[in-house]
Scaffold this motif. Structure first.
Motif, PDB file in Angstrom:
ATOM      1  N   GLN A 158      -6.052   7.376   6.689  1.00 41.04           N
ATOM      2  CA  GLN A 158      -5.463   6.121   6.342  1.00 41.04           C
ATOM      3  C   GLN A 158      -5.766   5.924   4.705  1.00 41.04           C
ATOM      4  OE1 GLN A 158      -4.311   4.241   8.951  1.00 41.04           O
ATOM      5  NE2 GLN A 158      -4.722   6.037  10.072  1.00 41.04           N
ATOM      6  N   TYR A 159      -4.341   5.299   4.283  1.00 43.00           N
ATOM      7  CA  TYR A 159      -4.569   5.041   2.701  1.00 43.00           C
ATOM      8  C   TYR A 159      -4.854   3.488   2.792  1.00 43.00           C
ATOM      9  CZ  TYR A 159      -3.155   4.283  -1.711  1.00 43.00           C
ATOM     10  OH  TYR A 159      -2.927   3.796  -3.350  1.00 43.00           O
ATOM     11  N   PRO A 160      -5.489   2.859   1.881  1.00 40.16           N
ATOM     12  CA  PRO A 160      -6.288   3.586   0.812  1.00 40.16           C
ATOM     13  C   PRO A 160      -7.543   3.993   1.276  1.00 40.16           C
ATOM     14  CG  PRO A 160      -6.227   1.347   0.582  1.00 40.16           C
ATOM     15  CD  PRO A 160      -5.577   1.801   1.881  1.00 40.16           C
ATOM     16  N   VAL A 161      -8.098   3.670   2.428  1.00 39.33           N
ATOM     17  CA  VAL A 161      -9.461   3.758   2.606  1.00 39.33           C
ATOM     18  C   VAL A 161     -10.067   5.042   2.890  1.00 39.33           C
ATOM     19  CG1 VAL A 161     -11.179   3.490   4.639  1.00 39.33           C
ATOM     20  CG2 VAL A 161      -9.320   1.788   4.272  1.00 39.33           C
ATOM     21  N   GLU A 162      -9.208   6.124   3.223  1.00 38.35           N
ATOM     22  CA  GLU A 162      -9.618   7.594   3.520  1.00 38.35           C
ATOM     23  C   GLU A 162      -9.182   8.481   2.437  1.00 38.35           C
ATOM     24  OE1 GLU A 162     -10.425   7.554   8.142  1.00 38.35           O
ATOM     25  OE2 GLU A 162      -8.502   8.043   7.824  1.00 38.35           O
ATOM     26  N   ILE A 163      -7.925   8.031   1.919  1.00 38.37           N
ATOM     27  CA  ILE A 163      -7.305   9.227   0.780  1.00 38.37           C
ATOM     28  C   ILE A 163      -6.730   8.273  -0.273  1.00 38.37           C
ATOM     29  CG2 ILE A 163      -5.244   9.247   2.110  1.00 38.37           C
ATOM     30  CD1 ILE A 163      -5.082  12.374   1.663  1.00 38.37           C
ATOM     31  N   ASP A 164      -6.935   8.866  -1.409  1.00 38.49           N
ATOM     32  CA  ASP A 164      -6.186   8.604  -2.762  1.00 38.49           C
ATOM     33  C   ASP A 164      -5.926   9.731  -3.394  1.00 38.49           C
ATOM     34  OD1 ASP A 164      -8.234   9.629  -3.859  1.00 38.49           O
ATOM     35  OD2 ASP A 164      -9.529   7.660  -4.454  1.00 38.49           O
ATOM     36  N   ALA A 165      -5.235   9.374  -4.538  1.00 38.08           N
ATOM     37  CA  ALA A 165      -4.435  10.493  -5.144  1.00 38.08           C
ATOM     38  C   ALA A 165      -5.612  11.527  -5.399  1.00 38.08           C
ATOM     39  CB  ALA A 165      -3.909  10.019  -6.580  1.00 38.08           C
ATOM     40  N   ALA A 166      -6.701  11.295  -5.912  1.00 36.54           N
ATOM     41  CA  ALA A 166      -7.573  12.304  -6.230  1.00 36.54           C
ATOM     42  C   ALA A 166      -7.994  13.246  -4.942  1.00 36.54           C
ATOM     43  CB  ALA A 166      -8.982  11.723  -6.776  1.00 36.54           C
ATOM     44  N   GLN A 167      -8.422  12.560  -3.814  1.00 36.86           N
ATOM     45  CA  GLN A 167      -8.665  12.959  -2.459  1.00 36.86           C
ATOM     46  C   GLN A 167      -7.476  13.794  -1.958  1.00 36.86           C
ATOM     47  OE1 GLN A 167     -11.664  12.874  -1.291  1.00 36.86           O
ATOM     48  NE2 GLN A 167     -11.153  14.094   0.634  1.00 36.86           N
ATOM     49  N   LEU A 168      -5.941  13.401  -2.259  1.00 35.97           N
ATOM     50  CA  LEU A 168      -4.912  14.041  -1.763  1.00 35.97           C
ATOM     51  C   LEU A 168      -4.703  15.478  -2.213  1.00 35.97           C
ATOM     52  CD1 LEU A 168      -2.093  14.035  -0.107  1.00 35.97           C
ATOM     53  CD2 LEU A 168      -1.383  13.054  -2.540  1.00 35.97           C
TER      54      LEU A 168
ATOM     55  N   PRO B 276       0.384   3.054   5.018  1.00 36.39           N
ATOM     56  CA  PRO B 276       0.681   4.224   5.181  1.00 36.39           C
ATOM     57  C   PRO B 276      -0.441   5.047   5.882  1.00 36.39           C
ATOM     58  CG  PRO B 276       0.005   4.037   3.088  1.00 36.39           C
ATOM     59  CD  PRO B 276       0.030   2.817   3.563  1.00 36.39           C
ATOM     60  N   THR B 277       0.291   5.838   6.734  1.00 40.04           N
ATOM     61  CA  THR B 277      -0.627   6.863   7.490  1.00 40.04           C
ATOM     62  C   THR B 277       0.085   8.378   7.023  1.00 40.04           C
ATOM     63  OG1 THR B 277      -1.081   5.521   9.402  1.00 40.04           O
ATOM     64  CG2 THR B 277      -1.361   7.998   9.687  1.00 40.04           C
ATOM     65  N   VAL B 278      -1.090   9.162   6.638  1.00 39.80           N
ATOM     66  CA  VAL B 278      -0.969  10.234   5.962  1.00 39.80           C
ATOM     67  C   VAL B 278      -1.498  11.528   6.827  1.00 39.80           C
ATOM     68  CG1 VAL B 278      -1.111  12.102   3.817  1.00 39.80           C
ATOM     69  CG2 VAL B 278      -1.057   9.431   3.621  1.00 39.80           C
ATOM     70  N   PHE B 279      -0.550  12.506   6.839  1.00 40.60           N
ATOM     71  CA  PHE B 279      -1.152  13.680   7.884  1.00 40.60           C
ATOM     72  C   PHE B 279      -1.015  15.065   6.756  1.00 40.60           C
ATOM     73  CE2 PHE B 279       0.248  11.029  11.320  1.00 40.60           C
ATOM     74  CZ  PHE B 279      -0.862  11.319  12.248  1.00 40.60           C
ATOM     75  N   ILE B 280      -2.329  15.776   6.693  1.00 38.77           N
ATOM     76  CA  ILE B 280      -2.085  16.857   5.976  1.00 38.77           C
ATOM     77  C   ILE B 280      -2.442  18.005   6.772  1.00 38.77           C
ATOM     78  CG2 ILE B 280      -2.894  18.147   4.178  1.00 38.77           C
ATOM     79  CD1 ILE B 280      -3.878  15.374   2.763  1.00 38.77           C
ATOM     80  N   ASN B 281      -1.513  18.866   7.195  1.00 39.74           N
ATOM     81  CA  ASN B 281      -1.824  19.970   8.059  1.00 39.74           C
ATOM     82  C   ASN B 281      -2.401  19.518   9.216  1.00 39.74           C
ATOM     83  OD1 ASN B 281      -0.927  21.639   6.348  1.00 39.74           O
ATOM     84  ND2 ASN B 281      -2.307  23.021   6.300  1.00 39.74           N
TER      85      ASN B 281
ATOM     86  N   GLU C  27       3.739   6.253  -5.206  1.00 37.38           N
ATOM     87  CA  GLU C  27       3.825   6.562  -6.647  1.00 37.38           C
ATOM     88  C   GLU C  27       2.509   7.637  -6.873  1.00 37.38           C
ATOM     89  OE1 GLU C  27       2.795   4.449 -11.018  1.00 37.38           O
ATOM     90  OE2 GLU C  27       2.953   3.065  -8.912  1.00 37.38           O
ATOM     91  N   ALA C  28       1.438   7.465  -5.993  1.00 37.20           N
ATOM     92  CA  ALA C  28       0.362   8.525  -6.411  1.00 37.20           C
ATOM     93  C   ALA C  28       0.945   9.858  -5.853  1.00 37.20           C
ATOM     94  CB  ALA C  28      -0.800   8.094  -5.776  1.00 37.20           C
ATOM     95  N   ALA C  29       1.643   9.931  -4.731  1.00 34.38           N
ATOM     96  CA  ALA C  29       2.007  11.242  -4.063  1.00 34.38           C
ATOM     97  C   ALA C  29       3.211  11.714  -4.965  1.00 34.38           C
ATOM     98  CB  ALA C  29       2.520  10.781  -2.704  1.00 34.38           C
ATOM     99  N   ASP C  30       3.755  10.731  -5.671  1.00 34.78           N
ATOM    100  CA  ASP C  30       5.087  11.449  -6.361  1.00 34.78           C
ATOM    101  C   ASP C  30       4.325  12.333  -7.548  1.00 34.78           C
ATOM    102  OD1 ASP C  30       7.792  11.750  -7.435  1.00 34.78           O
ATOM    103  OD2 ASP C  30       7.167  10.323  -8.877  1.00 34.78           O
ATOM    104  N   LYS C  31       3.575  11.826  -8.066  1.00 29.87           N
ATOM    105  CA  LYS C  31       2.648  12.456  -9.290  1.00 29.87           C
ATOM    106  C   LYS C  31       2.001  13.505  -8.793  1.00 29.87           C
ATOM    107  CE  LYS C  31       2.555   8.274 -12.104  1.00 29.87           C
ATOM    108  NZ  LYS C  31       1.888   7.010 -12.284  1.00 29.87           N
TER     109      LYS C  31
ATOM    110  N   TYR D 229       0.994  -1.227  -0.085  1.00 28.71           N
ATOM    111  CA  TYR D 229      -0.109  -0.011   0.123  1.00 28.71           C
ATOM    112  C   TYR D 229       0.829   1.340   0.009  1.00 28.71           C
ATOM    113  CZ  TYR D 229      -4.148  -2.836   0.953  1.00 28.71           C
ATOM    114  OH  TYR D 229      -5.128  -3.797   1.000  1.00 28.71           O
ATOM    115  N   CYS D 230       2.126   1.094   0.609  1.00 30.94           N
ATOM    116  CA  CYS D 230       3.071   2.290   0.765  1.00 30.94           C
ATOM    117  C   CYS D 230       3.434   2.440  -0.780  1.00 30.94           C
ATOM    118  CB  CYS D 230       3.978   2.118   1.767  1.00 30.94           C
ATOM    119  SG  CYS D 230       3.405   1.975   3.441  1.00 30.94           S
ATOM    120  N   ALA D 231       3.830   1.445  -1.272  1.00 29.45           N
ATOM    121  CA  ALA D 231       4.430   1.531  -2.810  1.00 29.45           C
ATOM    122  C   ALA D 231       3.521   2.421  -3.441  1.00 29.45           C
ATOM    123  CB  ALA D 231       4.661   0.321  -3.104  1.00 29.45           C
ATOM    124  N   THR D 232       2.134   2.014  -3.487  1.00 29.52           N
ATOM    125  CA  THR D 232       0.880   2.707  -4.353  1.00 29.52           C
ATOM    126  C   THR D 232       0.748   4.218  -3.995  1.00 29.52           C
ATOM    127  OG1 THR D 232       0.020   0.476  -4.350  1.00 29.52           O
ATOM    128  CG2 THR D 232      -1.353   2.388  -4.991  1.00 29.52           C
TER     129      THR D 232
END
Length: 170
Positions: free
Chosen positions: A152-162, A142-147, A37-41, A31-34
């Motif tokens: 939680q990825y991929p449940v709560e955030i994907d590239a579009a949601q990011l 992965p656990t992501v914090f935005i500000n 890659e999404a965050a990189d783009k 999941y972190c690999a996915t």
């Protein structure tokens, strides 16, 4: 006032950026690999425009399936964050080739293919990140914090949601 990110050893973009994206990840996690890659783009234009500071925190979580990611992390020289980013990008892309081989083969790959050596200082940095993960109650990667808002990825955030979350903050 600019928020200072704790343990921002692998920081990309302006420290004064209005949006802070932090991710706790592990190189052995699919999941972190996915996400990587999404965050990189997704994040590159924001980073280049000074709108996002992206901080990667390799979480050496003591879980069997993540141990080889922890092993690989020990070979990263955090004083070279751009190189570490490129190494992570390559190792995530080739994850299926190495994440289930034995530890000696992984060490051999890291030294021979990438010219790396074990970095004792990285272990100390890793412990600081683990302590932060415990303090912030990070349970999975992965656990992501935005500000400081947790996803939680991929449940709560994907590239579009990011992208949507960042755009709402700008």
């Amino acid at each position: 006032m600019t928020t200072v990110i704790e343990n921002a050893f692998l920081s990309y973009g302006s420290k004064g950026a209005p949006v802070k994206v932090e991710v706790f990840l592990n190189l052995a996690c699919p999941y972190c690999a996915t996400f990587f890659e999404a965050a990189d783009k997704t994040l590159q234009p924001y980073i280049e425009n000074g709108q996002v500071e992206y901080v990667i925190k390799h979480f050496d979580k003591p879980r069997e399936m993540l141990l080889y990611g922890t092993l690989a992390n020990c070979f990263f020289d955090y004083k070279e964050p751009e190189r570490v980013y490129d190494l992570m990008k390559d190792l995530f892309a080739k994850q299926s080739e190495w994440h289930e081989i034995d530890s000696d083969s992984i060490k051999k790959m890291l030294t021979e293919q990438y010219g790396l050596k074990e970095e004792p200082e990285t272990i100390d940095l890793s412990l600081q990140i683990v302590a932060e993960a415990v303090k912030r109650n990070v349970k999975m990667v992965p656990t992501v914090f935005i500000n400081n808002k947790e996803f939680q990825y991929p449940v709560e955030i994907d590239a579009a949601q990011l992208k949507k979350e960042i755009d709402q903050l700008l």
